[in-house]
Design a protein around this motif. Structure first.
Motif, short mmCIF file in Angstrom:
data_model
loop_
_atom_site.label_atom_id
_atom_site.label_comp_id
_atom_site.label_asym_id
_atom_site.label_seq_id
_atom_site.Cartn_x
_atom_site.Cartn_y
_atom_site.Cartn_z
N PHE A 152 6.24 -23.92 -7.22
CA PHE A 152 7.51 -24.61 -7.47
C PHE A 152 7.95 -25.40 -6.24
CE2 PHE A 152 12.14 -24.86 -7.47
CZ PHE A 152 12.35 -25.50 -8.68
N VAL A 153 7.85 -24.79 -5.07
CA VAL A 153 8.22 -25.48 -3.83
C VAL A 153 7.32 -26.71 -3.63
CG1 VAL A 153 8.26 -25.30 -1.30
CG2 VAL A 153 9.21 -23.46 -2.69
N GLU A 154 6.05 -26.57 -3.92
CA GLU A 154 5.13 -27.70 -3.78
C GLU A 154 5.54 -28.85 -4.69
OE1 GLU A 154 0.42 -28.89 -4.18
OE2 GLU A 154 1.00 -26.78 -4.33
N GLN A 155 5.88 -28.55 -5.94
CA GLN A 155 6.30 -29.59 -6.87
C GLN A 155 7.63 -30.21 -6.46
OE1 GLN A 155 4.43 -30.90 -9.36
NE2 GLN A 155 2.88 -29.57 -8.43
N LEU A 156 8.54 -29.37 -5.99
CA LEU A 156 9.84 -29.86 -5.53
C LEU A 156 9.67 -30.77 -4.31
CD1 LEU A 156 12.91 -29.64 -6.02
CD2 LEU A 156 12.92 -27.72 -4.42
N ALA A 157 8.81 -30.38 -3.40
CA ALA A 157 8.55 -31.19 -2.20
C ALA A 157 7.87 -32.51 -2.58
CB ALA A 157 7.69 -30.41 -1.22
N THR A 158 6.96 -32.46 -3.53
CA THR A 158 6.30 -33.68 -3.99
C THR A 158 7.33 -34.66 -4.54
OG1 THR A 158 4.26 -32.51 -4.51
CG2 THR A 158 4.61 -34.61 -5.62
N TYR A 159 8.26 -34.16 -5.32
CA TYR A 159 9.32 -35.00 -5.87
C TYR A 159 10.26 -35.51 -4.78
CZ TYR A 159 13.42 -36.39 -8.53
OH TYR A 159 14.49 -37.08 -9.03
N ALA A 160 10.70 -34.61 -3.90
CA ALA A 160 11.68 -34.98 -2.88
C ALA A 160 11.12 -35.94 -1.84
CB ALA A 160 12.21 -33.72 -2.19
N LEU A 161 9.85 -35.75 -1.49
CA LEU A 161 9.25 -36.57 -0.43
C LEU A 161 8.51 -37.78 -0.99
CD1 LEU A 161 7.89 -33.67 1.78
CD2 LEU A 161 9.97 -35.00 2.12
N VAL A 186 2.21 -36.86 -2.46
CA VAL A 186 1.44 -35.68 -2.82
C VAL A 186 1.32 -34.77 -1.60
CG1 VAL A 186 -0.81 -34.88 -3.63
CG2 VAL A 186 0.16 -36.98 -4.55
N MET A 187 1.48 -33.49 -1.81
CA MET A 187 1.32 -32.53 -0.72
C MET A 187 -0.17 -32.36 -0.43
SD MET A 187 4.41 -31.63 0.10
CE MET A 187 4.84 -33.33 -0.29
N THR A 188 -0.49 -32.18 0.83
CA THR A 188 -1.88 -32.03 1.25
C THR A 188 -2.10 -30.63 1.81
OG1 THR A 188 -1.44 -32.80 3.51
CG2 THR A 188 -1.96 -34.49 1.85
N MET A 189 -3.31 -30.35 2.21
CA MET A 189 -3.63 -29.06 2.82
C MET A 189 -2.84 -28.88 4.12
SD MET A 189 -5.53 -27.43 0.81
CE MET A 189 -6.04 -26.09 1.84
N ASP A 190 -2.53 -29.96 4.80
CA ASP A 190 -1.75 -29.89 6.03
C ASP A 190 -0.33 -29.39 5.78
OD1 ASP A 190 -3.92 -30.90 7.43
OD2 ASP A 190 -3.22 -32.98 7.28
N ASP A 191 0.16 -29.55 4.56
CA ASP A 191 1.51 -29.14 4.20
C ASP A 191 1.58 -27.70 3.68
OD1 ASP A 191 2.45 -31.79 4.69
OD2 ASP A 191 1.75 -32.38 2.69
N ALA A 192 0.44 -27.10 3.43
CA ALA A 192 0.39 -25.79 2.78
C ALA A 192 1.14 -24.71 3.55
CB ALA A 192 -1.06 -25.37 2.56
N ALA A 193 0.99 -24.67 4.86
CA ALA A 193 1.68 -23.65 5.66
C ALA A 193 3.19 -23.80 5.57
CB ALA A 193 1.22 -23.71 7.12
N GLN A 194 3.66 -25.04 5.59
CA GLN A 194 5.10 -25.29 5.49
C GLN A 194 5.62 -24.89 4.11
OE1 GLN A 194 7.38 -27.46 7.43
NE2 GLN A 194 6.10 -27.39 9.24
N ILE A 195 4.85 -25.17 3.08
CA ILE A 195 5.26 -24.81 1.73
C ILE A 195 5.36 -23.30 1.59
CG2 ILE A 195 4.47 -24.81 -0.68
CD1 ILE A 195 3.44 -27.70 -0.09
#
Length: 64
Positions: free
Chosen positions: A13-22, A25-34
């Motif tokens: 859910f956080v990944e989808q929310l971040a994709t929408y807000a930012l 597309v979220m990448t592997m580099d974003d995984a730790a933050q998510i």
């Protein structure tokens, strides 16, 4: 099914929310933050308000 693994659902859910807000597309580099955003929201039962606040306060969002 969703409640059987609530932590995994929250991360997705956080990944989808971040994709929408930012607007990207979220990448592997974003995984730790998510994962960190989802983990920070767990203490409040993953309430939507808490998830959004944690996303907006995150380094992921602030660096956009």
């Amino acid at each position: 099914l969703l409640t059987q693994d609530l932590d995994r659902f929250a991360e997705a859910f956080v990944e989808q929310l971040a994709t929408y807000a930012l607007r990207r597309v979220m990448t592997m580099d974003d995984a730790a933050q998510i994962r960190a955003i989802a983990a920070a929201s767990k203490g409040d039962g993953y309430k939507l308000r808490t998830v959004i606040e944690n996303l907006v306060r995150s380094e992921l969002f602030l660096k956009r």
